[in-house]
Design a protein around this motif. Structure first.
Motif, PDB file in Angstrom:
ATOM      1  N   ILE A 282       0.233  -0.090   3.694  1.00 28.87           N
ATOM      2  CA  ILE A 282      -0.914   0.212   4.432  1.00 28.87           C
ATOM      3  C   ILE A 282      -1.768   1.514   3.408  1.00 28.87           C
ATOM      4  O   ILE A 282      -2.955   1.273   3.448  1.00 28.87           O
ATOM      5  CB  ILE A 282      -0.497   1.045   5.679  1.00 28.87           C
ATOM      6  CG1 ILE A 282       0.345   0.172   6.632  1.00 28.87           C
ATOM      7  CG2 ILE A 282      -1.765   1.749   6.566  1.00 28.87           C
ATOM      8  CD1 ILE A 282      -0.137  -1.130   7.203  1.00 28.87           C
ATOM      9  N   GLN A 283      -1.036   1.895   2.586  1.00 24.17           N
ATOM     10  CA  GLN A 283      -1.711   2.933   1.755  1.00 24.17           C
ATOM     11  C   GLN A 283      -2.577   2.021   0.891  1.00 24.17           C
ATOM     12  O   GLN A 283      -3.857   2.298   0.382  1.00 24.17           O
ATOM     13  CB  GLN A 283      -0.647   3.549   0.805  1.00 24.17           C
ATOM     14  CG  GLN A 283      -0.980   4.951   0.467  1.00 24.17           C
ATOM     15  CD  GLN A 283      -0.049   5.840   0.433  1.00 24.17           C
ATOM     16  OE1 GLN A 283       1.367   5.279   0.121  1.00 24.17           O
ATOM     17  NE2 GLN A 283      -0.036   7.008   0.637  1.00 24.17           N
ATOM     18  N   GLU A 284      -2.125   0.944   0.319  1.00 24.77           N
ATOM     19  CA  GLU A 284      -2.907  -0.127  -0.487  1.00 24.77           C
ATOM     20  C   GLU A 284      -4.105  -0.571   0.195  1.00 24.77           C
ATOM     21  O   GLU A 284      -5.257  -0.523  -0.431  1.00 24.77           O
ATOM     22  CB  GLU A 284      -2.086  -1.130  -0.903  1.00 24.77           C
ATOM     23  CG  GLU A 284      -2.572  -2.279  -1.997  1.00 24.77           C
ATOM     24  CD  GLU A 284      -1.680  -3.455  -2.131  1.00 24.77           C
ATOM     25  OE1 GLU A 284      -0.603  -3.404  -1.728  1.00 24.77           O
ATOM     26  OE2 GLU A 284      -2.437  -4.322  -2.432  1.00 24.77           O
ATOM     27  N   ALA A 285      -3.798  -1.077   1.427  1.00 26.37           N
ATOM     28  CA  ALA A 285      -5.053  -1.696   2.087  1.00 26.37           C
ATOM     29  C   ALA A 285      -6.058  -0.469   2.443  1.00 26.37           C
ATOM     30  O   ALA A 285      -7.384  -0.603   2.085  1.00 26.37           O
ATOM     31  CB  ALA A 285      -4.545  -2.330   3.682  1.00 26.37           C
ATOM     32  N   THR A 286      -5.692   0.833   3.104  1.00 30.93           N
ATOM     33  CA  THR A 286      -6.583   1.620   3.251  1.00 30.93           C
ATOM     34  C   THR A 286      -7.345   2.244   2.025  1.00 30.93           C
ATOM     35  O   THR A 286      -8.619   3.024   2.205  1.00 30.93           O
ATOM     36  CB  THR A 286      -6.173   2.673   4.278  1.00 30.93           C
ATOM     37  OG1 THR A 286      -4.820   3.092   3.435  1.00 30.93           O
ATOM     38  CG2 THR A 286      -5.884   2.242   5.406  1.00 30.93           C
ATOM     39  N   THR A 287      -6.765   2.351   0.930  1.00 32.39           N
ATOM     40  CA  THR A 287      -7.586   2.809  -0.181  1.00 32.39           C
ATOM     41  C   THR A 287      -8.454   1.753  -0.728  1.00 32.39           C
ATOM     42  O   THR A 287      -9.401   2.068  -1.944  1.00 32.39           O
ATOM     43  CB  THR A 287      -6.675   3.365  -1.308  1.00 32.39           C
ATOM     44  OG1 THR A 287      -5.502   2.585  -1.457  1.00 32.39           O
ATOM     45  CG2 THR A 287      -5.967   4.704  -0.654  1.00 32.39           C
TER      46      THR A 287
END
Ligand code: GLU
Length: 324
Positions: free
Chosen positions: A205-210
């Motif tokens: 989710i970190q990868e997607a939202t950044t």
């Protein structure tokens, strides 16, 4: 002193030589394999962390490895087939496998054994900000990654789809990407939304939202309330705001727990040593992932477990006074 050093070096050399010649006979290592999930999820860290602690045990012949896998259902099937000794599985998947319901309808697996519960896992729906998706119902007609077969999110998403009266045709695309592929697919605009049953915060989710503007979408309404009421393993949960870029508000959804499982025929000593490695070094374990920060030993050995405890685990928990 000098002579001493030479002697020590010579002895070391001799020992190395002896070990080299005799290793096929002396080595009686026991190899264990733990099934995890995608590399950007939390299961992978659960498995790697347990193995790290098991592999540091003194006087132990157990060698542990924890490869990436398709997730919960794949892990239970791997334990059944003998490809895995232990694995991480969602509490709903553990329940269904042990009782022969849901995905495992008519195929109960009474040999399944619980070891401990780990972190909580909300059903996490993340949508591109430009997709117009703001609620669960907005998924109709959109491109949704419903998860690879074998993953826990696919299993839980199918429950949601059943409760909503949806099929794969409800979406303009129902993709089946692996967990580790979803964030890039969302960022590349190949899908509008991804579904992940996962602990927070996590790398995916970190990868997607950044990499793209994306929002966590609340899961509520009568269909979700019905699921939480009907099944003991679902509960309403909140993903706290502030964990991910652009997502500052708390988001209400429902969720399960990650659990660690094995089967009755796995050696009692192996399970005893594995739980001892974790709980004798619990502060170290908790530091290995932020999703582990709030874990409490006594809750881990009593909650979210529907299969019976493996006797190796029960022995250790009794020694610690956590169970009768
Ligand atoms: N809950 C997911 C599954 O069962 C895996 C989540 C994770 O890897 O952390 O497949």
């Amino acid at each position: 002193m000098k002579r001493h050093a030479i002697t020590a070096a010579a002895v070391t050399g001799l020992l190395t030589g002896a070990a080299m010649f005799s290793s096929p006979v002396v080595a009686q290592e026991r190899f264990i394999t733990i099934g995890t999930g995608g590399q950007t999820g939390v299961y992978y860290v659960v498995g790697q962390s347990i193995c790290r602690l098991v592999n540091r045990l003194e006087d132990s012949d157990i060698k542990c490895n924890a490869p990436s896998t398709g997730g919960s259902v794949a892990n239970i099937n791997g334990i059944k087939s003998g490809a895995l000794d232990m694995g991480v599985a969602q509490s709903d998947v553990q329940y269904q496998a042990y009782n022969g319901t849901g995905t495992f309808d008519g195929d109960a697996y009474p040999e399944l054994r619980a070891v401990f519960r780990v972190h909580g896992e909300p059903l996490t729906l993340l949508a591109r900000a430009d997709s117009g998706i703001e609620t669960l119902d907005d998924l109709e007609g959109k491109r949704v990654n419903i998860g690879n077969p074998g993953s826990g999110q696919r299993n839980t998403m199918e429950e949601v789809m059943d409760a909503k009266g949806w099929t794969e045709d409800t979406f303009s695309l129902a993709s089946q990407l692996d967990a580790a592929e979803q964030a890039a697919a969302l960022a590349d605009n190949n899908i509008d939304a991804m579904v992940y049953v996962v602990g927070h915060p996590n790398g995916s989710i970190q990868e997607a939202t950044t990499t793209v503007d994306a929002n966590l979408i609340p899961l509520d309404g009568p269909a979700i309330e019905g699921l939480v009421e009907e099944y003991p393993y679902y509960s309403e949960v909140v993903i706290p705001g502030g964990l991910y870029k652009g997502n500052d508000e708390d988001v209400t959804t429902f969720g399960v727990a990650a659990t660690f499982v094995t089967k009755a025929s796995v050696d009692e000593d192996i399970i005893y040593q594995s739980v001892k490695a974790v709980f004798d070094n619990f502060d170290r374990f908790k530091r290995l992932h932020p999703a582990f920060a709030n874990l409490k030993e006594e809750e881990m050995v009593t909650q979210g477990l529907s299969a019976p405890l493996h006797p190796g685990a029960a022995r250790y928990y009794r020694e610690r006074g956590w169970i009768e």
